[in-house]
Scaffold this motif. Sequence first.
Motif, PDB file in Angstrom:
ATOM      1  N   ALA A 140      24.129  49.933  44.503  1.00 51.96           N
ATOM      2  CA  ALA A 140      22.964  49.764  44.366  1.00 51.96           C
ATOM      3  C   ALA A 140      22.503  48.418  44.488  1.00 51.96           C
ATOM      4  CB  ALA A 140      22.448  50.453  43.192  1.00 51.96           C
ATOM      5  N   PRO A 141      21.518  47.992  45.339  1.00 54.79           N
ATOM      6  CA  PRO A 141      20.889  46.561  45.275  1.00 54.79           C
ATOM      7  C   PRO A 141      20.741  46.022  43.803  1.00 54.79           C
ATOM      8  CG  PRO A 141      19.578  48.165  46.654  1.00 54.79           C
ATOM      9  CD  PRO A 141      20.531  48.878  45.983  1.00 54.79           C
ATOM     10  N   GLY A 142      21.189  44.829  43.563  1.00 57.71           N
ATOM     11  CA  GLY A 142      21.323  44.247  42.572  1.00 57.71           C
ATOM     12  C   GLY A 142      22.455  44.483  41.481  1.00 57.71           C
ATOM     13  N   THR A 143      23.535  45.144  41.978  1.00 63.40           N
ATOM     14  CA  THR A 143      24.604  45.298  41.211  1.00 63.40           C
ATOM     15  C   THR A 143      25.583  44.196  41.215  1.00 63.40           C
ATOM     16  OG1 THR A 143      24.534  47.989  41.530  1.00 63.40           O
ATOM     17  CG2 THR A 143      26.488  46.945  40.974  1.00 63.40           C
ATOM     18  N   ARG A 144      26.291  43.885  40.170  1.00 66.78           N
ATOM     19  CA  ARG A 144      27.005  42.872  39.877  1.00 66.78           C
ATOM     20  C   ARG A 144      28.546  43.349  39.402  1.00 66.78           C
ATOM     21  NH1 ARG A 144      23.817  40.042  35.798  1.00 66.78           N
ATOM     22  NH2 ARG A 144      23.285  41.940  35.633  1.00 66.78           N
ATOM     23  N   GLU A 145      29.481  42.495  39.501  1.00 64.23           N
ATOM     24  CA  GLU A 145      30.583  42.774  38.848  1.00 64.23           C
ATOM     25  C   GLU A 145      31.410  41.499  38.345  1.00 64.23           C
ATOM     26  OE1 GLU A 145      33.752  44.936  41.202  1.00 64.23           O
ATOM     27  OE2 GLU A 145      32.215  46.373  41.899  1.00 64.23           O
ATOM     28  N   LEU A 146      32.055  41.885  37.265  1.00 62.97           N
ATOM     29  CA  LEU A 146      32.797  40.760  36.532  1.00 62.97           C
ATOM     30  C   LEU A 146      34.132  41.199  36.625  1.00 62.97           C
ATOM     31  CD1 LEU A 146      30.631  40.327  33.328  1.00 62.97           C
ATOM     32  CD2 LEU A 146      30.512  38.745  35.450  1.00 62.97           C
ATOM     33  N   ILE A 147      35.062  40.254  36.830  1.00 61.28           N
ATOM     34  CA  ILE A 147      36.476  40.717  37.264  1.00 61.28           C
ATOM     35  C   ILE A 147      37.247  39.633  36.316  1.00 61.28           C
ATOM     36  CG2 ILE A 147      38.371  40.715  38.832  1.00 61.28           C
ATOM     37  CD1 ILE A 147      36.355  42.699  39.688  1.00 61.28           C
ATOM     38  N   HIS A 148      38.279  40.271  35.657  1.00 57.52           N
ATOM     39  CA  HIS A 148      39.358  39.536  34.909  1.00 57.52           C
ATOM     40  C   HIS A 148      40.801  39.830  35.251  1.00 57.52           C
ATOM     41  CE1 HIS A 148      40.931  36.430  32.181  1.00 57.52           C
ATOM     42  NE2 HIS A 148      41.895  37.464  31.793  1.00 57.52           N
ATOM     43  N   VAL A 149      41.681  38.823  35.800  1.00 56.53           N
ATOM     44  CA  VAL A 149      42.961  39.443  36.187  1.00 56.53           C
ATOM     45  C   VAL A 149      43.902  38.754  35.128  1.00 56.53           C
ATOM     46  CG1 VAL A 149      44.579  38.754  37.989  1.00 56.53           C
ATOM     47  CG2 VAL A 149      42.230  38.753  38.710  1.00 56.53           C
ATOM     48  N   TYR A 150      44.568  39.882  34.868  1.00 55.20           N
ATOM     49  CA  TYR A 150      45.598  39.780  33.826  1.00 55.20           C
ATOM     50  C   TYR A 150      47.006  39.329  34.523  1.00 55.20           C
ATOM     51  CZ  TYR A 150      42.380  42.007  30.715  1.00 55.20           C
ATOM     52  OH  TYR A 150      41.516  42.315  29.923  1.00 55.20           O
ATOM     53  N   SER A 151      47.302  39.861  35.409  1.00 56.41           N
ATOM     54  CA  SER A 151      48.620  39.424  36.065  1.00 56.41           C
ATOM     55  C   SER A 151      48.634  39.354  37.707  1.00 56.41           C
ATOM     56  CB  SER A 151      49.731  40.489  35.415  1.00 56.41           C
ATOM     57  OG  SER A 151      49.688  41.631  35.912  1.00 56.41           O
ATOM     58  N   GLY A 152      49.328  38.796  38.152  1.00 57.29           N
ATOM     59  CA  GLY A 152      49.304  38.647  39.719  1.00 57.29           C
ATOM     60  C   GLY A 152      48.052  37.837  40.236  1.00 57.29           C
ATOM     61  N   GLU A 153      47.934  38.029  41.750  1.00 59.35           N
ATOM     62  CA  GLU A 153      47.039  37.396  42.282  1.00 59.35           C
ATOM     63  C   GLU A 153      46.035  38.442  42.928  1.00 59.35           C
ATOM     64  OE1 GLU A 153      46.200  33.009  44.087  1.00 59.35           O
ATOM     65  OE2 GLU A 153      47.234  34.254  45.335  1.00 59.35           O
ATOM     66  N   LEU A 154      44.890  38.612  42.568  1.00 57.56           N
ATOM     67  CA  LEU A 154      44.003  39.471  43.321  1.00 57.56           C
ATOM     68  C   LEU A 154      43.301  38.805  44.253  1.00 57.56           C
ATOM     69  CD1 LEU A 154      42.122  42.237  43.276  1.00 57.56           C
ATOM     70  CD2 LEU A 154      40.706  41.270  41.726  1.00 57.56           C
ATOM     71  N   ARG A 172      32.872  36.361  39.216  1.00 56.49           N
ATOM     72  CA  ARG A 172      31.579  36.935  38.952  1.00 56.49           C
ATOM     73  C   ARG A 172      31.081  37.298  40.495  1.00 56.49           C
ATOM     74  NH1 ARG A 172      27.986  33.768  35.420  1.00 56.49           N
ATOM     75  NH2 ARG A 172      28.499  32.236  37.319  1.00 56.49           N
ATOM     76  N   MET A 173      30.751  38.524  40.784  1.00 50.43           N
ATOM     77  CA  MET A 173      30.201  38.518  42.467  1.00 50.43           C
ATOM     78  C   MET A 173      29.102  39.625  42.399  1.00 50.43           C
ATOM     79  SD  MET A 173      33.406  41.005  44.045  1.00 50.43           S
ATOM     80  CE  MET A 173      33.282  42.492  43.725  1.00 50.43           C
ATOM     81  N   THR A 174      28.513  39.572  43.582  1.00 53.78           N
ATOM     82  CA  THR A 174      27.559  40.749  43.693  1.00 53.78           C
ATOM     83  C   THR A 174      28.414  41.976  44.267  1.00 53.78           C
ATOM     84  OG1 THR A 174      27.069  39.510  46.000  1.00 53.78           O
ATOM     85  CG2 THR A 174      25.585  38.964  44.135  1.00 53.78           C
ATOM     86  N   ALA A 175      27.834  43.002  44.040  1.00 54.32           N
ATOM     87  CA  ALA A 175      28.408  44.154  44.834  1.00 54.32           C
ATOM     88  C   ALA A 175      27.672  45.273  45.478  1.00 54.32           C
ATOM     89  CB  ALA A 175      29.423  44.741  43.258  1.00 54.32           C
ATOM     90  N   ASP A 176      26.623  44.482  45.959  1.00 51.67           N
ATOM     91  CA  ASP A 176      25.669  45.488  46.601  1.00 51.67           C
ATOM     92  C   ASP A 176      25.788  45.351  47.943  1.00 51.67           C
ATOM     93  OD1 ASP A 176      24.492  42.726  46.743  1.00 51.67           O
ATOM     94  OD2 ASP A 176      22.814  43.345  45.915  1.00 51.67           O
ATOM     95  N   GLU A 177      26.995  44.844  48.725  1.00 49.75           N
ATOM     96  CA  GLU A 177      27.611  44.981  49.975  1.00 49.75           C
ATOM     97  C   GLU A 177      28.789  45.391  49.886  1.00 49.75           C
ATOM     98  OE1 GLU A 177      28.098  41.066  51.738  1.00 49.75           O
ATOM     99  OE2 GLU A 177      27.213  40.288  50.158  1.00 49.75           O
ATOM    100  N   PRO A 178      29.265  46.049  50.949  1.00 48.93           N
ATOM    101  CA  PRO A 178      30.821  46.303  50.963  1.00 48.93           C
ATOM    102  C   PRO A 178      31.828  45.337  50.535  1.00 48.93           C
ATOM    103  CG  PRO A 178      29.921  47.062  52.935  1.00 48.93           C
ATOM    104  CD  PRO A 178      28.703  46.182  52.361  1.00 48.93           C
TER     105      PRO A 178
END
Length: 200
Positions: A140-154, A172-178
């Motif tokens: 949905a418009p305005g959705t955001r995501e926070l990501i934390h990587v524990y192992s490897g490289e994403l 930290r990224m916006t998630a309202d696009e593919p």
Amino acid sequence: MRVTIPTKGVRLPDTESLATLASLARNVRAQRARRQWTLDTLAARSGLSKGVVVALEQGRGNPNLATLIRLSDALGVSLTALLEGGEHPAVRVSDRPALLWEGPAGGTGRLLDGTDSPSPVELWHWRLEPGERHDSEAHAPGTRELIHVYSGELVLTIGGQDVRVPAGSSARMTADEPHGYGNPGATAVDFAGVVVPPAT
């Protein structure tokens, strides 16, 4: 709660999955009724066919993760609110995450828990085996995501751009696009994700 929703294909659900599908049916009906939406309205707002919505409300559906996200975005509630039933106490301990994605090499996407409106938030744990990738439709418009990587490289892909996030780093990224999550490396990637839809 433990339910496995396949990304493609059909599998016979276990008893817990059947109970969760029954909760999904009940919760979608209740959320739609609360808004006084018709089946056609929910279908149009979610981008799903009316037949899919009817099947889900009757507990006959076998939705994939993209379908669940479309429903939660259209209704403005978290995936947790769609998959679970009943009232929640002031403190709730959850030890049975919902397995909502399985990769071809054994990777997993598990919904650990979430909060409901007016500030829905979802907490995820992802494991991508070498060579695996998960692509997500726009939220949905305005959705955001926070990501934390524990192992490897994403490798995050959004807006046609790849961004590498090494172990120990957050993004930290916006998630309202593919967008997509990939592991082109030789070792597994483990990461936590928090999905923050706009407040309803």
